[in-house]
Design a protein around this motif. Structure first.
Motif, PDB file in Angstrom:
ATOM      1  N   SER A   1       0.877  -1.166   0.000  1.00 24.14           N
ATOM      2  CA  SER A   1       0.000   0.000   0.000  1.00 24.14           C
ATOM      3  C   SER A   1       0.916   1.218   0.000  1.00 24.14           C
TER       4      SER A   1
ATOM      5  N   HIS B   1       5.743   2.732  -8.415  1.00 24.97           N
ATOM      6  CA  HIS B   1       4.372   2.756  -7.902  1.00 24.97           C
ATOM      7  C   HIS B   1       3.964   4.101  -7.299  1.00 24.97           C
TER       8      HIS B   1
ATOM      9  N   GLU C   1       0.848   5.679   0.503  1.00 24.17           N
ATOM     10  CA  GLU C   1       0.088   6.847   0.911  1.00 24.17           C
ATOM     11  C   GLU C   1       1.018   8.057   0.944  1.00 24.17           C
TER      12      GLU C   1
ATOM     13  N   ALA D   1       2.723   6.665  -8.817  1.00 24.42           N
ATOM     14  CA  ALA D   1       1.502   7.171  -9.446  1.00 24.42           C
ATOM     15  C   ALA D   1       0.254   6.807  -8.642  1.00 24.42           C
ATOM     16  N   GLU D   2       0.317   5.696  -7.939  1.00 24.34           N
ATOM     17  CA  GLU D   2      -0.839   5.253  -7.166  1.00 24.34           C
ATOM     18  C   GLU D   2      -1.092   6.132  -5.948  1.00 24.34           C
ATOM     19  N   ALA D   3      -0.119   6.976  -5.600  1.00 24.00           N
ATOM     20  CA  ALA D   3      -0.282   7.910  -4.477  1.00 24.00           C
ATOM     21  C   ALA D   3      -0.478   9.335  -5.005  1.00 24.00           C
TER      22      ALA D   3
ATOM     23  N   TYR E   1       6.358   9.830   0.790  1.00 26.48           N
ATOM     24  CA  TYR E   1       5.368   8.774   0.629  1.00 26.48           C
ATOM     25  C   TYR E   1       5.729   7.637   1.572  1.00 26.48           C
TER      26      TYR E   1
ATOM     27  N   GLY F   1       3.874  10.836 -10.142  1.00 26.26           N
ATOM     28  CA  GLY F   1       4.465   9.903 -11.068  1.00 26.26           C
ATOM     29  C   GLY F   1       4.782  10.385 -12.399  1.00 26.26           C
TER      30      GLY F   1
END
Length: 99
Positions: free
Chosen positions: A8, A92, A10, A94-96, A24, A99
């Protein structure tokens, strides 16, 4: 060698603007072979603080944890394992929202 099986991510809020760039927090579930010194029957996880600044991106801090209890484990990743974790975090972001 370690393998990341789940994660995960954040973005860490910085309401006072103290930190340079953005931070992050990644929580990684790690899979480790039984003959590796990092192997724990309860499983292994890592909490990684990853910074993105003008000068580049890097791991600021990481902690290894026993997955079942989240207790700190006094081991360190080898250089190649740390590089693999840094590459994973970079891929990864971009998922937070970065990116």
């Amino acid at each position: 060698m370690i393998e990341i099986s789940a994660y995960s991510v954040e973005k860490i809020k910085d309401p006072f603007g103290i930190l340079a760039g953005e931070r992050y927090e990644f929580y990684l579930d790690l899979e480790v072979e039984e003959d590796d010194e990092l192997y724990l029957e309860e499983g292994l996880a890592a909490r990684v603080v990853y910074a993105v600044e003008e000068s580049g991106a890097r791991i600021v801090k990481y902690e290894l944890l026993e997955r079942a209890t989240e207790k700190y484990v006094a081991f360190e990743l080898e250089e190649e394992e740390l590089e693999a974790v840094a590459a994973f975090c970079r891929e990864h972001l971009a998922e937070a929202g970065q990116g």
